[in-house]
Design a protein around this motif. Structure first.
Motif, PDB file in Angstrom:
ATOM      1  N   MET A   1       0.887  -1.145  -0.371  1.00  0.00           N
ATOM      2  CA  MET A   1      -0.201   0.062   0.154  1.00  0.00           C
ATOM      3  C   MET A   1       1.466   1.321  -0.151  1.00  0.00           C
ATOM      4  SD  MET A   1      -3.219   0.916   2.545  1.00  0.00           S
ATOM      5  CE  MET A   1      -3.297   2.911   2.595  1.00  0.00           C
ATOM      6  N   LYS A   2       0.695   2.024  -0.724  1.00  0.00           N
ATOM      7  CA  LYS A   2       1.564   3.027  -0.902  1.00  0.00           C
ATOM      8  C   LYS A   2       0.900   4.403   0.077  1.00  0.00           C
ATOM      9  CE  LYS A   2      -1.610   5.542  -4.518  1.00  0.00           C
ATOM     10  NZ  LYS A   2      -1.315   6.158  -5.882  1.00  0.00           N
ATOM     11  N   ASN A   3       2.217   4.901   0.360  1.00  0.00           N
ATOM     12  CA  ASN A   3       1.914   6.321   1.315  1.00  0.00           C
ATOM     13  C   ASN A   3       0.648   7.344   1.063  1.00  0.00           C
ATOM     14  OD1 ASN A   3       2.219   7.105   4.612  1.00  0.00           O
ATOM     15  ND2 ASN A   3       4.002   8.491   2.966  1.00  0.00           N
ATOM     16  N   SER A   4       0.886   7.718  -0.397  1.00  0.00           N
ATOM     17  CA  SER A   4       0.378   8.921  -0.200  1.00  0.00           C
ATOM     18  C   SER A   4      -0.778   8.694  -1.670  1.00  0.00           C
ATOM     19  CB  SER A   4       0.968  10.017  -0.478  1.00  0.00           C
ATOM     20  OG  SER A   4       1.882  10.075  -1.720  1.00  0.00           O
ATOM     21  N   GLY A   5      -1.439  10.400  -2.065  1.00  0.00           N
ATOM     22  CA  GLY A   5      -2.364   9.176  -3.386  1.00  0.00           C
ATOM     23  C   GLY A   5      -3.122   8.616  -3.510  1.00  0.00           C
ATOM     24  N   ASN A   6      -3.772   7.910  -1.799  1.00  0.00           N
ATOM     25  CA  ASN A   6      -4.498   6.769  -2.497  1.00  0.00           C
ATOM     26  C   ASN A   6      -6.046   7.715  -2.046  1.00  0.00           C
ATOM     27  OD1 ASN A   6      -2.969   3.869  -1.848  1.00  0.00           O
ATOM     28  ND2 ASN A   6      -2.566   5.185  -0.312  1.00  0.00           N
ATOM     29  N   THR A   7      -7.248   7.323  -2.514  1.00  0.00           N
ATOM     30  CA  THR A   7      -8.512   7.541  -2.150  1.00  0.00           C
ATOM     31  C   THR A   7      -9.063   6.231  -1.070  1.00  0.00           C
ATOM     32  OG1 THR A   7      -9.253   8.702  -3.634  1.00  0.00           O
ATOM     33  CG2 THR A   7     -10.876   7.871  -1.880  1.00  0.00           C
ATOM     34  N   ILE A   8      -9.255   6.669   0.469  1.00  0.00           N
ATOM     35  CA  ILE A   8      -9.109   5.026   1.541  1.00  0.00           C
ATOM     36  C   ILE A   8     -10.303   5.683   2.027  1.00  0.00           C
ATOM     37  CG2 ILE A   8      -8.550   4.454   3.943  1.00  0.00           C
ATOM     38  CD1 ILE A   8      -5.512   5.993   3.013  1.00  0.00           C
ATOM     39  N   LEU A   9     -11.585   5.169   2.083  1.00  0.00           N
ATOM     40  CA  LEU A   9     -12.466   4.889   2.761  1.00  0.00           C
ATOM     41  C   LEU A   9     -12.139   4.221   4.369  1.00  0.00           C
ATOM     42  CD1 LEU A   9     -15.782   4.971   3.171  1.00  0.00           C
ATOM     43  CD2 LEU A   9     -15.746   2.326   2.434  1.00  0.00           C
ATOM     44  N   LEU A  10     -11.979   4.954   5.401  1.00  0.00           N
ATOM     45  CA  LEU A  10     -12.277   4.153   6.822  1.00  0.00           C
ATOM     46  C   LEU A  10     -13.710   4.081   7.520  1.00  0.00           C
ATOM     47  CD1 LEU A  10      -9.210   4.749   8.820  1.00  0.00           C
ATOM     48  CD2 LEU A  10     -11.869   4.583   9.807  1.00  0.00           C
ATOM     49  N   THR A  11     -13.811   3.376   8.438  1.00  0.00           N
ATOM     50  CA  THR A  11     -15.151   2.957   8.786  1.00  0.00           C
ATOM     51  C   THR A  11     -14.949   2.945  10.769  1.00  0.00           C
ATOM     52  OG1 THR A  11     -15.215   0.039   9.363  1.00  0.00           O
ATOM     53  CG2 THR A  11     -16.048   0.998   7.214  1.00  0.00           C
ATOM     54  N   GLY A  12     -16.001   3.190  11.138  1.00  0.00           N
ATOM     55  CA  GLY A  12     -15.562   3.658  12.343  1.00  0.00           C
ATOM     56  C   GLY A  12     -14.490   5.118  12.813  1.00  0.00           C
ATOM     57  N   GLY A  13     -14.582   6.052  11.798  1.00  0.00           N
ATOM     58  CA  GLY A  13     -14.262   7.339  11.907  1.00  0.00           C
ATOM     59  C   GLY A  13     -14.084   7.832  12.817  1.00  0.00           C
ATOM     60  N   GLY A  14     -14.933   7.774  13.857  1.00  0.00           N
ATOM     61  CA  GLY A  14     -14.945   8.903  14.796  1.00  0.00           C
ATOM     62  C   GLY A  14     -14.776   9.048  15.870  1.00  0.00           C
ATOM     63  N   SER A  15     -14.004   8.194  16.425  1.00  0.00           N
ATOM     64  CA  SER A  15     -13.571   7.828  17.212  1.00  0.00           C
ATOM     65  C   SER A  15     -12.151   7.464  17.150  1.00  0.00           C
ATOM     66  CB  SER A  15     -14.482   7.841  18.763  1.00  0.00           C
ATOM     67  OG  SER A  15     -14.492   6.742  18.163  1.00  0.00           O
ATOM     68  N   GLY A  16     -11.080   7.295  18.454  1.00  0.00           N
ATOM     69  CA  GLY A  16     -10.624   6.063  18.507  1.00  0.00           C
ATOM     70  C   GLY A  16      -9.166   5.922  17.520  1.00  0.00           C
ATOM     71  N   ILE A  17      -8.826   4.764  17.518  1.00  0.00           N
ATOM     72  CA  ILE A  17      -7.862   4.646  16.251  1.00  0.00           C
ATOM     73  C   ILE A  17      -8.277   5.254  14.784  1.00  0.00           C
ATOM     74  CG2 ILE A  17      -7.077   2.356  15.483  1.00  0.00           C
ATOM     75  CD1 ILE A  17      -7.358   0.773  17.581  1.00  0.00           C
ATOM     76  N   GLY A  18      -9.604   4.600  14.846  1.00  0.00           N
ATOM     77  CA  GLY A  18      -9.999   5.235  13.325  1.00  0.00           C
ATOM     78  C   GLY A  18      -9.973   6.129  13.093  1.00  0.00           C
ATOM     79  N   GLN A  19     -10.321   7.252  14.093  1.00  0.00           N
ATOM     80  CA  GLN A  19      -9.963   8.383  14.335  1.00  0.00           C
ATOM     81  C   GLN A  19      -8.775   9.510  13.485  1.00  0.00           C
ATOM     82  OE1 GLN A  19     -10.170  11.987  17.985  1.00  0.00           O
ATOM     83  NE2 GLN A  19     -12.105  12.425  16.187  1.00  0.00           N
ATOM     84  N   ALA A  20      -7.417   9.039  14.946  1.00  0.00           N
ATOM     85  CA  ALA A  20      -6.507   9.746  14.058  1.00  0.00           C
ATOM     86  C   ALA A  20      -5.552   8.586  13.179  1.00  0.00           C
ATOM     87  CB  ALA A  20      -5.958   7.952  15.460  1.00  0.00           C
ATOM     88  N   MET A  21      -6.174   7.346  12.540  1.00  0.00           N
ATOM     89  CA  MET A  21      -5.495   6.765  11.801  1.00  0.00           C
ATOM     90  C   MET A  21      -6.134   7.867  10.434  1.00  0.00           C
ATOM     91  SD  MET A  21      -5.796   2.724  12.522  1.00  0.00           S
ATOM     92  CE  MET A  21      -4.907   2.159  10.554  1.00  0.00           C
ATOM     93  N   ALA A  22      -7.282   8.484   9.977  1.00  0.00           N
ATOM     94  CA  ALA A  22      -8.363   9.172   9.484  1.00  0.00           C
ATOM     95  C   ALA A  22      -6.555  10.242   9.010  1.00  0.00           C
ATOM     96  CB  ALA A  22      -9.180   8.856   9.958  1.00  0.00           C
ATOM     97  N   GLN A  23      -6.964  10.911  10.805  1.00  0.00           N
ATOM     98  CA  GLN A  23      -6.459  11.539  10.244  1.00  0.00           C
ATOM     99  C   GLN A  23      -4.861  12.197   9.914  1.00  0.00           C
ATOM    100  OE1 GLN A  23      -6.959  13.040  14.569  1.00  0.00           O
ATOM    101  NE2 GLN A  23      -8.660  14.132  13.358  1.00  0.00           N
ATOM    102  N   ARG A  24      -3.946  11.203  10.622  1.00  0.00           N
ATOM    103  CA  ARG A  24      -2.364  11.300  10.153  1.00  0.00           C
ATOM    104  C   ARG A  24      -2.327  10.443   8.133  1.00  0.00           C
ATOM    105  NH1 ARG A  24       2.139   9.622  13.383  1.00  0.00           N
ATOM    106  NH2 ARG A  24       3.470   8.950  12.054  1.00  0.00           N
ATOM    107  N   TRP A  25      -3.269   9.259   8.089  1.00  0.00           N
ATOM    108  CA  TRP A  25      -3.169   9.613   6.504  1.00  0.00           C
ATOM    109  C   TRP A  25      -3.780  10.686   6.017  1.00  0.00           C
ATOM    110  CZ3 TRP A  25      -6.040   4.391   7.737  1.00  0.00           C
ATOM    111  CH2 TRP A  25      -5.123   2.987   7.576  1.00  0.00           C
ATOM    112  N   ALA A  26      -4.262  11.376   6.127  1.00  0.00           N
ATOM    113  CA  ALA A  26      -4.921  12.363   5.409  1.00  0.00           C
ATOM    114  C   ALA A  26      -3.435  13.237   5.019  1.00  0.00           C
ATOM    115  CB  ALA A  26      -5.749  13.606   6.018  1.00  0.00           C
ATOM    116  N   ASP A  27      -2.702  13.850   6.788  1.00  0.00           N
ATOM    117  CA  ASP A  27      -2.095  14.887   6.687  1.00  0.00           C
ATOM    118  C   ASP A  27      -0.809  13.808   5.689  1.00  0.00           C
ATOM    119  OD1 ASP A  27      -2.926  16.128   8.776  1.00  0.00           O
ATOM    120  OD2 ASP A  27      -1.888  14.928  10.253  1.00  0.00           O
ATOM    121  N   ASN A  28      -0.659  12.633   5.455  1.00  0.00           N
ATOM    122  CA  ASN A  28       0.520  12.013   4.543  1.00  0.00           C
ATOM    123  C   ASN A  28      -0.046  12.094   3.327  1.00  0.00           C
ATOM    124  OD1 ASN A  28       1.907  11.398   6.605  1.00  0.00           O
ATOM    125  ND2 ASN A  28       1.172   9.502   6.542  1.00  0.00           N
TER     126      ASN A  28
END
Length: 247
Positions: A1-28
């Motif tokens: 999986m490449k680090n950037s340039g993806n379009t990522i769908l993440l379930t459970g993205g409103g809190s906890g691990i999901g929220q933090a992973m989503a924000q990190r992927w967006a920052d990347n």
């Protein structure tokens, strides 16, 4: 999986691990769609991150998954990564007859949810470049926490399903399993401050650094989960099980 340039769908993205992973992927440098039942929580995840888009979804409802899949593909046809992260954890007493509602809800959310999401999107993902499916399981897939038996069983099932799916989709879609230990989130009440659990920031740093290589392993494990993941292979399964039972 490449680090950037993806379009990522993440379930459970409103809190906890999901929220933090989503924000990190967006920052990347990725476009991230966060999905879940609470529009308010999803909005908090997206706040300050213009490349995060919030869409409501109930992963326990097959009809809503079908509706959501059609909508997300219409809005984001470049979607190439699915992250199945949504999950619930319930304490259960198995020593007598009981209401099985908690067990049924756990199976529906934690196991049928990912299966149905994959089924809804696998044909689209198979035609995308750099396609990946990321399933978030648990160290409890390998040694169960006795007081959360159905949760542990669903994560074991998700691990097995991921292994089988990896074989079937070989050469088409990359399959990655994220295997968290106990992390300080609100998966269960009070867990975000519970002693002995891995701080969320530490878990995210150790996990996302493996994705940021652009070549994450098939199983993304942090050091704290190795005791569970390797318990059977290293011959200390019963010892670890007893330790979990005493918690």
């Amino acid at each position: 999986m490449k680090n950037s340039g993806n379009t990522i769908l993440l379930t459970g993205g409103g809190s906890g691990i999901g929220q933090a992973m989503a924000q990190r992927w967006a920052d990347n440098g990725n476009t991230v769609i966060v999905a879940g039942r609470s529009a308010g929580n999803l909005a908090e995840t997206a706040e300050g991150h213009p490349s995060i888009h919030a869409m409501t979804l109930d992963v326990t409802d097959p009809a809503d998954i079908a509706r959501f899949a059609a909508e997300v593909l219409a809005r984001f046809p470049a979607l190439n990564v699915l992250v199945n992260n949504a999950g619930i954890m319930r304490v259960e007493d198995l020593t007598g007859a009981r209401d099985l509602a908690d067990a049924e809800a756990t199976i529906t959310t934690n196991l049928f949810g990912p299966i149905r999401m994959i089924d809804a999107l696998v044909e689209h993902l198979s035609g995308q470049p750099d396609a990946a499916i990321v399933n978030v399981s648990s160290g409890l897939a390998f040694v169960p926490l006795p007081k959360t038996p159905t949760y542990s069983a669903t994560k074991a099932g998700l691990h097995s399903y991921t292994v089988a799916l990896r074989k079937q989709l070989e050469g088409k879609i990359e399959l990655i399993e994220v295997i968290p230990p106990g992390v300080q989130t609100e998966l269960t009440p009070g867990q975000s401050t519970r002693e002995g659990y891995l701080p969320l920031d530490t878990f995210i740093e150790q996990t996302m650094s493996q994705f940021e290589t652009g070549n994450p392993p098939a199983e993304v494990c942090v050091p704290a989960v190795r005791l569970l993941r390797d318990a059977e292979a290293e011959g200390h399964y019963d010892e670890v099980l007893d330790r979990l039972a005493s918690m």
